[in-house]
Design an enzyme around this catalytic site. Structure first.
Site, PDB file in Angstrom:
ATOM      1  N   ASP A  59       9.419   1.789  11.616  1.00 39.75           N
ATOM      2  CA  ASP A  59       8.027   0.490  10.224  1.00 39.75           C
ATOM      3  C   ASP A  59       8.177  -0.535  10.841  1.00 39.75           C
ATOM      4  O   ASP A  59       9.224  -1.466  11.688  1.00 39.75           O
ATOM      5  CB  ASP A  59       9.825   0.462   8.954  1.00 39.75           C
ATOM      6  CG  ASP A  59       9.070  -0.060   7.809  1.00 39.75           C
ATOM      7  OD1 ASP A  59       8.120   0.585   8.132  1.00 39.75           O
ATOM      8  OD2 ASP A  59       9.597  -0.343   7.070  1.00 39.75           O
ATOM      9  N   GLU A  60       7.407  -1.126   9.795  1.00 41.53           N
ATOM     10  CA  GLU A  60       6.726  -2.856  10.032  1.00 41.53           C
ATOM     11  C   GLU A  60       6.612  -2.505  12.011  1.00 41.53           C
ATOM     12  O   GLU A  60       6.804  -3.772  12.623  1.00 41.53           O
ATOM     13  CB  GLU A  60       8.210  -3.594  10.397  1.00 41.53           C
ATOM     14  CG  GLU A  60       8.475  -3.711   8.475  1.00 41.53           C
ATOM     15  CD  GLU A  60       7.417  -4.306   7.253  1.00 41.53           C
ATOM     16  OE1 GLU A  60       6.396  -4.744   8.048  1.00 41.53           O
ATOM     17  OE2 GLU A  60       7.586  -3.955   6.277  1.00 41.53           O
ATOM     18  N   CYS A  67     -12.930  -9.567  -3.349  1.00 37.04           N
ATOM     19  CA  CYS A  67     -12.177 -10.690  -3.582  1.00 37.04           C
ATOM     20  C   CYS A  67     -11.156 -11.288  -2.276  1.00 37.04           C
ATOM     21  O   CYS A  67     -11.480 -12.564  -2.433  1.00 37.04           O
ATOM     22  CB  CYS A  67     -10.714  -9.989  -4.325  1.00 37.04           C
ATOM     23  SG  CYS A  67     -11.888  -9.310  -5.697  1.00 37.04           S
ATOM     24  N   SER A  98       0.657  -1.228  -0.085  1.00 35.71           N
ATOM     25  CA  SER A  98      -0.137   0.310   0.338  1.00 35.71           C
ATOM     26  C   SER A  98       0.806   1.752   0.068  1.00 35.71           C
ATOM     27  O   SER A  98       0.287   2.516  -0.262  1.00 35.71           O
ATOM     28  CB  SER A  98      -0.882   0.174   1.678  1.00 35.71           C
ATOM     29  OG  SER A  98      -0.338  -0.089   2.622  1.00 35.71           O
ATOM     30  N   GLY A  99       2.653   1.022   0.176  1.00 37.46           N
ATOM     31  CA  GLY A  99       3.129   2.452   0.117  1.00 37.46           C
ATOM     32  C   GLY A  99       3.498   2.891   1.261  1.00 37.46           C
ATOM     33  O   GLY A  99       3.689   4.031   1.683  1.00 37.46           O
ATOM     34  N   LYS A 100       3.072   2.391   2.652  1.00 38.54           N
ATOM     35  CA  LYS A 100       2.974   2.719   3.625  1.00 38.54           C
ATOM     36  C   LYS A 100       4.932   3.403   3.927  1.00 38.54           C
ATOM     37  O   LYS A 100       5.149   4.105   5.147  1.00 38.54           O
ATOM     38  CB  LYS A 100       2.927   1.314   5.375  1.00 38.54           C
ATOM     39  CG  LYS A 100       1.415   0.549   5.316  1.00 38.54           C
ATOM     40  CD  LYS A 100       1.614   0.026   5.962  1.00 38.54           C
ATOM     41  CE  LYS A 100       2.874  -0.994   5.719  1.00 38.54           C
ATOM     42  NZ  LYS A 100       2.241  -1.568   4.550  1.00 38.54           N
ATOM     43  N   CYS A 129      -6.495  -3.625  -5.604  1.00 41.72           N
ATOM     44  CA  CYS A 129      -6.715  -4.732  -5.242  1.00 41.72           C
ATOM     45  C   CYS A 129      -6.421  -6.237  -6.683  1.00 41.72           C
ATOM     46  O   CYS A 129      -6.777  -5.488  -7.969  1.00 41.72           O
ATOM     47  CB  CYS A 129      -8.779  -5.549  -5.725  1.00 41.72           C
ATOM     48  SG  CYS A 129      -8.252  -7.568  -5.437  1.00 41.72           S
ATOM     49  N   CYS A 137      -9.581  -7.135  -9.813  1.00 36.82           N
ATOM     50  CA  CYS A 137     -10.423  -6.706  -9.917  1.00 36.82           C
ATOM     51  C   CYS A 137     -10.139  -4.909  -9.706  1.00 36.82           C
ATOM     52  O   CYS A 137     -11.083  -4.222 -10.390  1.00 36.82           O
ATOM     53  CB  CYS A 137     -11.653  -7.300  -9.045  1.00 36.82           C
ATOM     54  SG  CYS A 137     -11.842  -6.048  -7.088  1.00 36.82           S
ATOM     55  N   GLN A 172       3.662  -3.637  13.607  1.00 36.76           N
ATOM     56  CA  GLN A 172       3.253  -4.657  13.957  1.00 36.76           C
ATOM     57  C   GLN A 172       4.280  -5.803  14.334  1.00 36.76           C
ATOM     58  O   GLN A 172       3.306  -6.878  14.924  1.00 36.76           O
ATOM     59  CB  GLN A 172       2.532  -4.552  12.658  1.00 36.76           C
ATOM     60  CG  GLN A 172       3.396  -5.677  11.888  1.00 36.76           C
ATOM     61  CD  GLN A 172       3.709  -4.722  10.704  1.00 36.76           C
ATOM     62  OE1 GLN A 172       3.757  -3.975  10.765  1.00 36.76           O
ATOM     63  NE2 GLN A 172       4.905  -5.918   9.584  1.00 36.76           N
TER      64      GLN A 172
HETATM   65 ZN    ZN Z   1     -10.987  -6.891  -6.059  1.00 35.67          ZN
END
Ligand code: ZN
Length: 206
Positions: A93-94, A185, A25-27, A150, A153, A96
């Site tokens: 960073d990271e 999805c 996501s570019g965090k 995603c 899609c 989590q």
């Molecule tokens: Zn999707």
């Protein structure tokens, strides 16, 4: 909306910023962007990452686009406090992957007048809040959620789907292990029934 403050306008005013989202996501790119701007302003910056995250480099925060910045790997959130004396900006960073003590650590840093910028995954591959991130988001001054696209899609994606069958939550990896998915999805991969409406406009197949 988060607006980067003028570094000279609030001397020694601590704060907590969070940049969070799924994989891809570019965090980390956003963390690096903010930290580099602090460096341009001649502020003393220290960057930490969990010692567990050694995917690319022992001493650098490396994003997927190889936009690197030097960092210190630490085993434990309390080490960050000890290593942050006389700095203006702390990047993590990271986040989590750190222990839950990181919530108290970022509050203490901010109360000492330090600008703290935390990047990390908001959810694990099961869609559950990840490690200390929910607590840090609660105490933060500013939270920025960034999104991936995603791969199935093209919608906005917020889930990090893991193809691997392994159950452990901490499984480091890249595009061979994870893919960003939108909610619809992602739910299809979980084999859970979707509400009838969500099928209406979705493309056939995947
Ligand atoms: Zn999707």
């Amino acid at each position: 909306m988060f607006i980067e403050r003028d570094v000279n306008s609030h001397k020694k005013q601590g704060s907590i910023e969070v940049v969070t989202g799924s994989m891809f996501s570019g965090k980390t790119e956003e963390l690096i962007r903010r930290l580099k701007r602090a460096k341009f302003a001649k502020q003393k910056v220290e960057i930490f990452k969990p010692a567990i995250d050694v995917r690319y480099s022992q001493t650098e925060v490396v994003s997927h686009d190889e936009n690197a910045i030097r960092s210190t790997p630490v085993d434990n959130s309390s080490n960050i406090l000890m290593l942050s004396a006389d700095v203006a900006v702390v990047g993590i960073d990271e986040a989590q992957f750190f222990d839950k003590g990181l919530v108290d650590v970022v509050v203490k840093l901010a109360n000492m007048g330090i600008r703290v910028i935390v990047a990390g995954l908001d959810m694990d591959f099961k869609g559950a809040p990840f490690g200390p991130m929910p607590g840090i988001m609660a105490v933060a001054d500013h939270v920025t959620k960034v999104h991936a696209i995603c791969v199935r899609c093209g919608s906005i994606a917020q889930f990090s789907h893991r193809f691997s069958e392994k159950e452990q939550v901490v499984l480091l990896g890249e595009k061979d292990v994870y893919e960003p998915l939108c909610r619809n999805c992602y739910l299809k991969t979980q084999k859970e029934p979707l509400p009838p409406d969500s099928y209406r406009d979705s493309p056939k197949g995947r």
